[in-house]
Structure formats: structure tokens, C-alpha cells
Design a protein around this motif. Sequence first.
Motif, PDB file in Angstrom:
ATOM      1  N   ARG A  51     -38.368  77.882-114.253  1.00 59.85           N
ATOM      2  CA  ARG A  51     -38.651  79.008-115.151  1.00 59.85           C
ATOM      3  C   ARG A  51     -39.422  78.546-116.377  1.00 59.85           C
ATOM      4  NH1 ARG A  51     -34.244  83.519-117.273  1.00 59.85           N
ATOM      5  NH2 ARG A  51     -35.757  84.790-118.448  1.00 59.85           N
ATOM      6  N   ALA A  52     -39.046  77.397-116.924  1.00 58.00           N
ATOM      7  CA  ALA A  52     -39.740  76.880-118.106  1.00 58.00           C
ATOM      8  C   ALA A  52     -41.203  76.564-117.795  1.00 58.00           C
ATOM      9  CB  ALA A  52     -39.030  75.636-118.627  1.00 58.00           C
ATOM     10  N   GLY A  53     -41.470  76.096-116.587  1.00 55.30           N
ATOM     11  CA  GLY A  53     -42.828  75.749-116.209  1.00 55.30           C
ATOM     12  C   GLY A  53     -43.598  76.880-115.575  1.00 55.30           C
ATOM     13  N   GLY A  54     -42.947  78.048-115.436  1.00 56.60           N
ATOM     14  CA  GLY A  54     -43.623  79.181-114.820  1.00 56.60           C
ATOM     15  C   GLY A  54     -43.931  78.978-113.359  1.00 56.60           C
ATOM     16  N   SER A  55     -43.106  78.188-112.668  1.00 57.60           N
ATOM     17  CA  SER A  55     -43.337  77.881-111.252  1.00 57.60           C
ATOM     18  C   SER A  55     -42.433  78.736-110.379  1.00 57.60           C
ATOM     19  CB  SER A  55     -43.051  76.398-110.974  1.00 57.60           C
ATOM     20  OG  SER A  55     -43.860  75.578-111.785  1.00 57.60           O
ATOM     21  N   PRO A  56     -42.991  79.581-109.540  1.00 54.69           N
ATOM     22  CA  PRO A  56     -42.162  80.421-108.674  1.00 54.69           C
ATOM     23  C   PRO A  56     -41.484  79.609-107.579  1.00 54.69           C
ATOM     24  CG  PRO A  56     -44.458  80.660-108.069  1.00 54.69           C
ATOM     25  CD  PRO A  56     -44.435  79.792-109.304  1.00 54.69           C
ATOM     26  N   VAL A  57     -40.277  79.986-107.236  1.00 50.19           N
ATOM     27  CA  VAL A  57     -39.567  79.369-106.112  1.00 50.19           C
ATOM     28  C   VAL A  57     -39.606  80.364-104.966  1.00 50.19           C
ATOM     29  CG1 VAL A  57     -37.381  78.456-105.274  1.00 50.19           C
ATOM     30  CG2 VAL A  57     -38.088  78.012-107.635  1.00 50.19           C
ATOM     31  N   ARG A  58     -40.305  80.016-103.916  1.00 53.13           N
ATOM     32  CA  ARG A  58     -40.525  80.940-102.806  1.00 53.13           C
ATOM     33  C   ARG A  58     -39.299  81.035-101.908  1.00 53.13           C
ATOM     34  NH1 ARG A  58     -45.368  78.318-103.662  1.00 53.13           N
ATOM     35  NH2 ARG A  58     -47.175  79.693-103.938  1.00 53.13           N
ATOM     36  N   ARG A  59     -39.093  82.216-101.364  1.00 51.74           N
ATOM     37  CA  ARG A  59     -38.012  82.430-100.405  1.00 51.74           C
ATOM     38  C   ARG A  59     -38.419  81.833 -99.053  1.00 51.74           C
ATOM     39  NH1 ARG A  59     -33.821  86.174 -99.537  1.00 51.74           N
ATOM     40  NH2 ARG A  59     -33.446  86.608 -97.332  1.00 51.74           N
ATOM     41  N   THR A 161     -35.862  62.834 -95.781  1.00 48.20           N
ATOM     42  CA  THR A 161     -37.292  62.839 -96.080  1.00 48.20           C
ATOM     43  C   THR A 161     -38.101  63.503 -94.969  1.00 48.20           C
ATOM     44  OG1 THR A 161     -37.145  60.830 -97.418  1.00 48.20           O
ATOM     45  CG2 THR A 161     -39.307  61.381 -96.509  1.00 48.20           C
ATOM     46  N   LEU A 162     -37.855  63.112 -93.722  1.00 46.16           N
ATOM     47  CA  LEU A 162     -38.685  63.568 -92.620  1.00 46.16           C
ATOM     48  C   LEU A 162     -38.584  65.078 -92.392  1.00 46.16           C
ATOM     49  CD1 LEU A 162     -38.027  60.687 -90.056  1.00 46.16           C
ATOM     50  CD2 LEU A 162     -40.069  61.049 -91.455  1.00 46.16           C
ATOM     51  N   LEU A 163     -37.387  65.646 -92.515  1.00 44.68           N
ATOM     52  CA  LEU A 163     -37.229  67.077 -92.270  1.00 44.68           C
ATOM     53  C   LEU A 163     -37.817  67.924 -93.388  1.00 44.68           C
ATOM     54  CD1 LEU A 163     -33.595  67.199 -90.794  1.00 44.68           C
ATOM     55  CD2 LEU A 163     -35.786  67.205 -89.574  1.00 44.68           C
ATOM     56  N   ALA A 164     -38.108  67.313 -94.528  1.00 49.06           N
ATOM     57  CA  ALA A 164     -38.710  68.055 -95.633  1.00 49.06           C
ATOM     58  C   ALA A 164     -40.228  68.143 -95.516  1.00 49.06           C
ATOM     59  CB  ALA A 164     -38.336  67.407 -96.964  1.00 49.06           C
ATOM     60  N   VAL A 165     -40.830  67.252 -94.729  1.00 47.50           N
ATOM     61  CA  VAL A 165     -42.293  67.195 -94.650  1.00 47.50           C
ATOM     62  C   VAL A 165     -42.915  68.537 -94.235  1.00 47.50           C
ATOM     63  CG1 VAL A 165     -44.234  66.124 -93.420  1.00 47.50           C
ATOM     64  CG2 VAL A 165     -42.350  64.711 -94.285  1.00 47.50           C
ATOM     65  N   PRO A 166     -42.374  69.234 -93.205  1.00 44.29           N
ATOM     66  CA  PRO A 166     -43.018  70.483 -92.790  1.00 44.29           C
ATOM     67  C   PRO A 166     -42.960  71.604 -93.825  1.00 44.29           C
ATOM     68  CG  PRO A 166     -41.647  69.592 -91.029  1.00 44.29           C
ATOM     69  CD  PRO A 166     -41.309  68.828 -92.267  1.00 44.29           C
ATOM     70  N   VAL A 167     -42.068  71.528 -94.803  1.00 42.95           N
ATOM     71  CA  VAL A 167     -41.944  72.623 -95.780  1.00 42.95           C
ATOM     72  C   VAL A 167     -42.461  72.245 -97.164  1.00 42.95           C
ATOM     73  CG1 VAL A 167     -40.058  73.828 -94.634  1.00 42.95           C
ATOM     74  CG2 VAL A 167     -39.529  71.940 -96.168  1.00 42.95           C
ATOM     75  N   LEU A 168     -42.821  70.998 -97.370  1.00 40.30           N
ATOM     76  CA  LEU A 168     -43.333  70.591 -98.677  1.00 40.30           C
ATOM     77  C   LEU A 168     -44.661  71.270 -99.002  1.00 40.30           C
ATOM     78  CD1 LEU A 168     -42.557  66.764 -98.958  1.00 40.30           C
ATOM     79  CD2 LEU A 168     -41.856  68.555-100.555  1.00 40.30           C
ATOM     80  N   GLY A 169     -45.470  71.550 -97.987  1.00 40.94           N
ATOM     81  CA  GLY A 169     -46.765  72.163 -98.232  1.00 40.94           C
ATOM     82  C   GLY A 169     -46.661  73.524 -98.891  1.00 40.94           C
ATOM     83  N   ARG A 170     -45.748  74.356 -98.445  1.00 37.00           N
ATOM     84  CA  ARG A 170     -45.620  75.710 -98.990  1.00 37.00           C
ATOM     85  C   ARG A 170     -44.680  75.778-100.178  1.00 37.00           C
ATOM     86  NH1 ARG A 170     -42.199  80.252 -97.767  1.00 37.00           N
ATOM     87  NH2 ARG A 170     -43.180  82.189 -98.469  1.00 37.00           N
ATOM     88  N   HIS A 171     -43.591  75.017-100.135  1.00 32.76           N
ATOM     89  CA  HIS A 171     -42.570  75.126-101.182  1.00 32.76           C
ATOM     90  C   HIS A 171     -42.736  74.096-102.290  1.00 32.76           C
ATOM     91  CE1 HIS A 171     -40.046  78.189 -99.210  1.00 32.76           C
ATOM     92  NE2 HIS A 171     -40.436  77.612 -98.085  1.00 32.76           N
ATOM     93  N   GLY A 172     -43.402  72.984-102.002  1.00 34.28           N
ATOM     94  CA  GLY A 172     -43.573  71.959-103.015  1.00 34.28           C
ATOM     95  C   GLY A 172     -42.283  71.211-103.296  1.00 34.28           C
ATOM     96  N   PRO A 173     -42.342  70.112-104.051  1.00 34.38           N
ATOM     97  CA  PRO A 173     -41.149  69.321-104.362  1.00 34.38           C
ATOM     98  C   PRO A 173     -40.056  70.136-105.055  1.00 34.38           C
ATOM     99  CG  PRO A 173     -43.139  68.116-104.934  1.00 34.38           C
ATOM    100  CD  PRO A 173     -43.580  69.503-104.597  1.00 34.38           C
ATOM    101  N   LEU A 174     -40.445  70.988-105.978  1.00 40.56           N
ATOM    102  CA  LEU A 174     -39.450  71.758-106.719  1.00 40.56           C
ATOM    103  C   LEU A 174     -38.753  72.773-105.829  1.00 40.56           C
ATOM    104  CD1 LEU A 174     -38.052  72.385-109.357  1.00 40.56           C
ATOM    105  CD2 LEU A 174     -40.003  73.814-110.018  1.00 40.56           C
ATOM    106  N   SER A 298     -49.148  74.516-107.525  1.00 37.70           N
ATOM    107  CA  SER A 298     -48.143  73.472-107.706  1.00 37.70           C
ATOM    108  C   SER A 298     -46.825  74.050-108.169  1.00 37.70           C
ATOM    109  CB  SER A 298     -48.633  72.453-108.737  1.00 37.70           C
ATOM    110  OG  SER A 298     -47.609  71.550-109.036  1.00 37.70           O
ATOM    111  N   LEU A 299     -45.728  73.554-107.603  1.00 37.53           N
ATOM    112  CA  LEU A 299     -44.390  73.948-108.055  1.00 37.53           C
ATOM    113  C   LEU A 299     -43.821  72.926-109.009  1.00 37.53           C
ATOM    114  CD1 LEU A 299     -42.754  75.419-104.848  1.00 37.53           C
ATOM    115  CD2 LEU A 299     -44.025  76.549-106.658  1.00 37.53           C
ATOM    116  N   THR A 300     -44.586  71.864-109.271  1.00 35.21           N
ATOM    117  CA  THR A 300     -44.159  70.848-110.224  1.00 35.21           C
ATOM    118  C   THR A 300     -45.205  70.750-111.305  1.00 35.21           C
ATOM    119  OG1 THR A 300     -43.180  69.628-108.398  1.00 35.21           O
ATOM    120  CG2 THR A 300     -43.390  68.479-110.495  1.00 35.21           C
ATOM    121  N   PRO A 301     -44.894  71.129-112.560  1.00 34.19           N
ATOM    122  CA  PRO A 301     -45.891  71.099-113.615  1.00 34.19           C
ATOM    123  C   PRO A 301     -46.573  69.742-113.703  1.00 34.19           C
ATOM    124  CG  PRO A 301     -43.892  72.166-114.377  1.00 34.19           C
ATOM    125  CD  PRO A 301     -43.591  71.591-113.023  1.00 34.19           C
ATOM    126  N   GLY A 302     -47.903  69.747-113.661  1.00 32.70           N
ATOM    127  CA  GLY A 302     -48.658  68.496-113.807  1.00 32.70           C
ATOM    128  C   GLY A 302     -48.918  67.782-112.504  1.00 32.70           C
TER     129      GLY A 302
END
Length: 309
Positions: A51-59, A161-174, A298-302
Amino acid sequence: MKALPVLAGATGMIFVGGSVAVSGHLADAPVHTVQALRYAVACLLLLAWARAGGSPVRRPRGREWLWLLGVTVTGLVIFNVALVQGSEHAEPAVIGVAVACVPILLAAVGPVLEGRRPAARVLAAATVVTIGAMLVQGLGRTDATGLFWAAVTFGCEAAFTLLAVPVLGRHGPLGVSVHATWLGAAMFAVLALTVEGPAALSRIQLDDLLAGAYLAVLVTAVAFLLWYTCVARLGPGRAGLLTGLTPIAAAATGVALGGPLPSPAVWLGITTVAAGLALGLTTRTPATHPRPEDRQPSLTPGIPARKHP
């Protein structure tokens, strides 16, 4: 190789390594209850950062739920259960050696999930890092049950780590971190109520709260975000090399808390890990050129987002 993602991943692994000594303070605590609180607090912190960074968290949608559930079930729930069960049948070094083998698996499987072939140099570097981490960790005694739980720990650490790879593109680290923590809090809450009961809250002591706070803030909220940022930028293969820093951080924390100075074998292991990191992280990451319609904010500021295949 850009320094920022390397620094992010290294810092995250150092926090994780330092948690080994802190987690020991929870031996007599209602573990499931503390874990539920840990992940709930971490989720709230991550949402506040978003919220502080104005980054939306997608469903999440469709199969993304399965990937995120896989990350949570393996990397958070089963992993913590395996640590507890394994410690009853194996010395800590056995579990540590199992986790030390993770870089090789990430270097071999991670690029495949991204649609690329594993790089021979990164595989070689992962082998060097693993050998160094084993030297730092040392060996220990165990039985067949201990070996089983060590194998489970190894698989779960890699799956995180491996199971996160397919969703990092759309959801980002945050986004991935937020969803993993709230799912983890919910699962551990169910375990806590079933196994420990509501009265477990009254058995939590001050040192349990302090240990849980460290785990929630640095080892979960901060480390998750840093680690997934590193994976998104470097790819799981090269990022996996940085897991070799975990046993080094654990050894350093032990010394800082009054333990003995490292033996010559540990120093040799530290040097070997450093050599492996130098070998694997000095290669250039293949440039990717996503189409304009594939670019995600980006879901992570910077930290610019990276589209994964």
C-alpha cells in the motif's frame, strides 16, 4: 551480473541462516501457533509495504492457485514439520547437508521452467557451492527416518523456489510473498487449533514472542521479498547459488552468540562457496525482450518486473 539482485538474494539467505539459532528458542513453544502468528504478521507487513508503494496485489486465477498452494504447502508447512520431525532422528548437520544440495537442483530444473536449457557453468558452480556448504555444515549421525525427513526437507526447500517461477511473472515478488504468507497463516492456524488447541496462546512466553517477531519480520516478510526479487531477476538457477550462504550465516551467528570459532574445515568450506559464487555469478544473464503487451508493472518499488515464459 547486476549487483542489486545478488545483494537482495544474499541478504535474504543471511537472514535465513541467522534464524537457525533463533528457532532454537521455540523448542518448548506451541510451534504451530507461533508459526500461524508469524505468517499472519508477515502478511500484514507485506500488505502495508504494498500500500505504501502503491503496488497492487493481484488476485490469483486458474492454475495460479495450484502453484501458490504448492509453494505454501511444501515451502512453509511441510518444510517446518520436516525440520521438527527430522531433528528427533538426525543431528542438525544432516538436515543442513540436505538443504546444501538445493543449488544443484535449482540449477538443473529452474532454467527448464523458464523454457531454457541449464547452463553448464552454473551447474558446475552449483556443485562447487554445494561441496563448500557441506564442509561448512559438517556431517552428523542419523537413522533411516532421519534420512527420510532430510530428503523431505531438501525437496521442500527446492519447491519453495521452483513452484514460484510460473507465477512470478504476473504477481511479482511482492504478490507471491503476500499470497504465500496468508495461505501459510491459514494452514498453520488450522494445525494449531487441531493439534495444540486455543489454549496454546496462553503458553507463549516472552522469548517465544521475540523469536517469532524476528522470524516474521526478517526471515519471512523481508527475506521472502528479497529472495523472490533475486529469483525474478537472476532466474532460479543462478539465484540458487546464493543458498550456499545459509550455513555460513548460521555458523557466523553461532560465533556471535558465544560459540567456538570455525574449524579449518569450515574456513575451507567458506572459501569453496565463495569460489562457486564467483564462477556462477560472473556469467551474464541472457537478455530477454518481452513484447509490450507482456510487460507487467513492478510489484516491488524500484525493481522492474520480468516476464517469465
